[in-house]
Scaffold this active site. Structure first.
Site: not given
Length: 677
Positions: A274-276
């Site tokens: 989910m970092r993107a």
């Protein structure tokens, strides 16, 4: 102090300037990784950015740059009372490639800590960079454990030093910028993901733009202060815009429509985790603030995707980074709404275009992505020598594609090395399990506490010890010796002769070499490629950290002609001799890919045997990948392995999931050791 090149005087490189400015507006974006060939103003742009950052207020005398309005309660120089402080320019701190862990995070005075029980801490570069810029040139050449440390600090906003029971923590919030030349090796995917944005830069191919670059650079070199003065007004305008965007940022609204577009885009490009999504959201918000808006539009989401996703999309490590912009536009259109964010901007539109910096006489020269054949690749139906020596004869065949790669067994060099940190062979390293102690040579970096106490204990009465504290002298200190893993030089010696030229067979051979290259990429090795066919051998790729380059050369490798095995081995021996002078600590592993046949010239088999024994005499670890196929096998590859003092494996045995076992150690003068899990 020398006058930096003005940021606004840079020609082109709009994406690079925009990415840097967005991080200046919102450091929470997570930094920038700048990828590109040498001589593309990567370092110049980063150094110029520091002049655009607003000045910072710091507590007078604090080595950790605490803000006077809200000082860090855990500051090692504290506690500080809130109040007024001194103003200074934001710092740009450079982390050299050869820096030690102590230089990065700081060092404790171990002698004072043991003798006096005080936390005498000397700050490192992370403390110096707090509230400024931390710049890492050639970040792909930095040791992995240092990259892990600085990325962890960037993510947490703090640096932790834990050593021998002494704990120090200090704030470390900075704008992280790394530059790299992909030709010198790639970063691990896990580390790529930790950089917020990435930018690909390349020199313009437009003559007028190149002329302007040279003209400005010469003018700057002749009179740096005068040149900077001519751009002072533009610099002040951009500096004021950064300040205004920072003030506007908390009021920018990220609506549900924009969030749906961000989530859909990340899902469409199959990025992991989910970092993107989070980085895209922060980047789109910063883009809106930079443009002076309080609402995030679709054009902001599009630009954020182009900056935040190319290095995160799920791909083979040898694939070039990039995004399919048609697919991106389709996704944004499908999940757009009617809140004013549905307009479909062109590739160069939206979000301030080139970052809102002063206009240039020429626009950026965008390099084409994908679709272009490799420089050495032949056109369809066209004969090619692929840069190989002539003399293959009429039997030369077109290059064939490699078969699908697979996970290989571990090939390692025997003994204990001292090479660069990696993941292949056993070595004495700064990190790993403790195996003993020694007197320190130079600065003490890893204290062996038990050995130090043992060395100091017999002298306590003579030193007049009169209390509970242990009297420790510098001569008592002991350095911990540790064992970890090193990276090696894996030199591939590939037979490209006519006996290997069957298309299906050569595809399998290339697939095996590509699989070993993938393994070398993961284990942080240097690689080289020597090929032989016809009447000569060629160094297709000198030893390098870029396994991408080796994969590209392998793909365009043609076959045909006789088998000058001895010539190929002698060429490999020469490559190792030269590389040993350049990097003596890195141990080699020679991988010969052949069916073992030797033809051409007088006594080719005897010559090949004598060449192979040169490797055995020097104790070079080697393995022969036996490519012989068919019902009748001569076993020549096994004989060659014996002459080399190494081992032989078949293509099937090379697979990690074969019934041969899980791990294979290559040992000079010994057979293959197999262990079944």
């Amino acid at each position: 102090m020398s006058t930096p090149y003005p940021f606004t005087a840079l020609v082109g490189q709009d994406d690079l300037r925009l990415a840097l400015l967005l991080n200046a507006v919102s450091p929470a974006v997570g930094g920038v990784l700048v990828r590109g060939e040498k001589g593309t103003a990567k370092s110049t742009a980063v150094r110029a950015l520091s002049a655009l950052l607003p000045a910072v207020d710091v507590v007078a005398g604090c080595r950790f740059s605490c803000a006077p309005q809200a000082p860090d309660p855990a500051c090692p120089d504290g506690p500080h009372e809130p109040g007024t402080g001194a103003s200074r320019a934001a710092r740009m701190v450079e982390l050299p490639v050869g820096a030690s862990e102590d230089r990065l995070v700081g060092a404790l005075d171990i002698e004072r800590a043991l003798a006096e029980g005080v936390k005498a801490f000397e700050p490192g570069l992370l403390a110096d960079a707090h509230r400024g810029i931390l710049y890492v040139d050639e970040v792909n050449l930095l040791h992995d454990h240092l990259v892990d440390l600085l990325l962890d600090a960037a993510a947490m906003g703090a640096s932790y030093v834990e050593r021998e029971g002494v704990s120090v923590r200090h704030a470390a919030r900075f704008l992280l910028v790394g530059t790299m030349n992909p030709e010198e090796g790639e970063l691990r995917p896990q580390l790529l993901d930790r950089f917020g944005l990435t930018v690909e830069v390349a020199a313009s191919r437009e003559p007028d733009q190149r002329v302007e670059v040279v003209r400005r650079r010469l003018a700057y070199d002749d009179d740096p202060e005068g040149f900077a003065g001519r751009w002072a007004e533009d610099e002040a305008a951009v500096r004021a815009r950064v300040v205004a965007a920072r003030a506007l940022l908390p009021r920018v609204r990220l609506g549900d429509g924009a969030l749906r577009q961000i989530a859909a885009t990340c899902a469409a490009f199959e990025v992991d985790g989910m970092r993107a999504d989070i980085v895209m959201a922060r980047t789109a918000t910063a883009l809106a603030a930079w443009a002076g808006r309080e609402d995030v539009l679709a054009e902001d989401v599009r630009q954020a995707a182009l900056l935040a996703l190319p290095h995160r999309r799920r791909r083979n490590p040898f694939d070039a980074p990039g995004l399919d912009e048609d697919k991106l536009d389709e996704t944004l259109d499908e999940f757009g709404d009617d809140d004013g964010g549905d307009d479909d901007p062109g590739p160069g539109d939206g979000g301030g275009g080139g970052g809102g910096v002063p206009p240039q006489d020429q626009g950026p020269d965008a390099p084409a992505e994908g679709g272009a054949p490799a420089p050495d690749a032949p056109a369809p139906g066209e004969a090619s020598d692929g840069g190989q020596p002539q003399g293959a004869g009429a039997g030369e065949q077109q290059p064939v594609r490699a078969a699908e790669p697979f996970r290989t067994k571990v090939l390692s060099v025997p003994g204990l090395g001292d090479g660069a940190a990696g993941r292949r062979s056993r070595a004495r390293t700064e990190h790993g399990r403790t195996t003993g102690s020694r007197r320190p040579r130079g600065t003490l970096t890893k204290l062996h506490l038990a050995a130090t106490v043992q060395a100091a204990a017999p002298h306590q009465r003579a030193r007049g010890r009169a209390g509970r504290g242990l009297v420790v002298r510098r001569d008592d200190l002991r350095q911990a010796t540790r064992e970890g893993r090193e990276g090696n030089l894996v030199l591939f010696v590939v037979d490209a002769s006519g006996s290997m030229a069957a298309r299906k067979r050569m595809g399998a051979v290339k697939g095996a070499v590509l699989s070993l290259l993938l393994d070398a990429y993961q284990r942080r090795d240097k690689v080289g490629l020597v090929t032989f066919r016809g009447s000569a051998a060629d160094v297709a790729l000198p030893p390098t950290s870029s396994v991408d380059a080796a994969a590209a050369r392998l793909e365009s490798l043609p076959t045909g002609g006789r088998t000058p095995l001895a010539t190929g081995l002698l060429k490999a021996h020469e490559v190792l001799r030269i590389e040993r002078l350049r990097d003596p600590a890195r141990r080699p592993l020679v991988v010969v890919v052949t069916d073992g046949r030797a033809t051409g010239g007088p006594e080719p088999v005897a010559l090949a045997g004598r060449a192979a024994r040169l490797f055995a005499a020097e104790g070079v670890a080697s393995v022969v990948v036996d490519c012989e196929a068919g019902p009748v096998r001569l076993g020549l590859a096994g004989q060659l392995a014996g002459e080399l003092g190494g081992t032989a494996v078949t293509l099937d045995e090379l697979r990690a999931d074969s019934i041969a076992g899980l791990v294979r150690d290559v040992r000079a003068g010994a057979g293959i050791e197999r262990k079944v899990a």
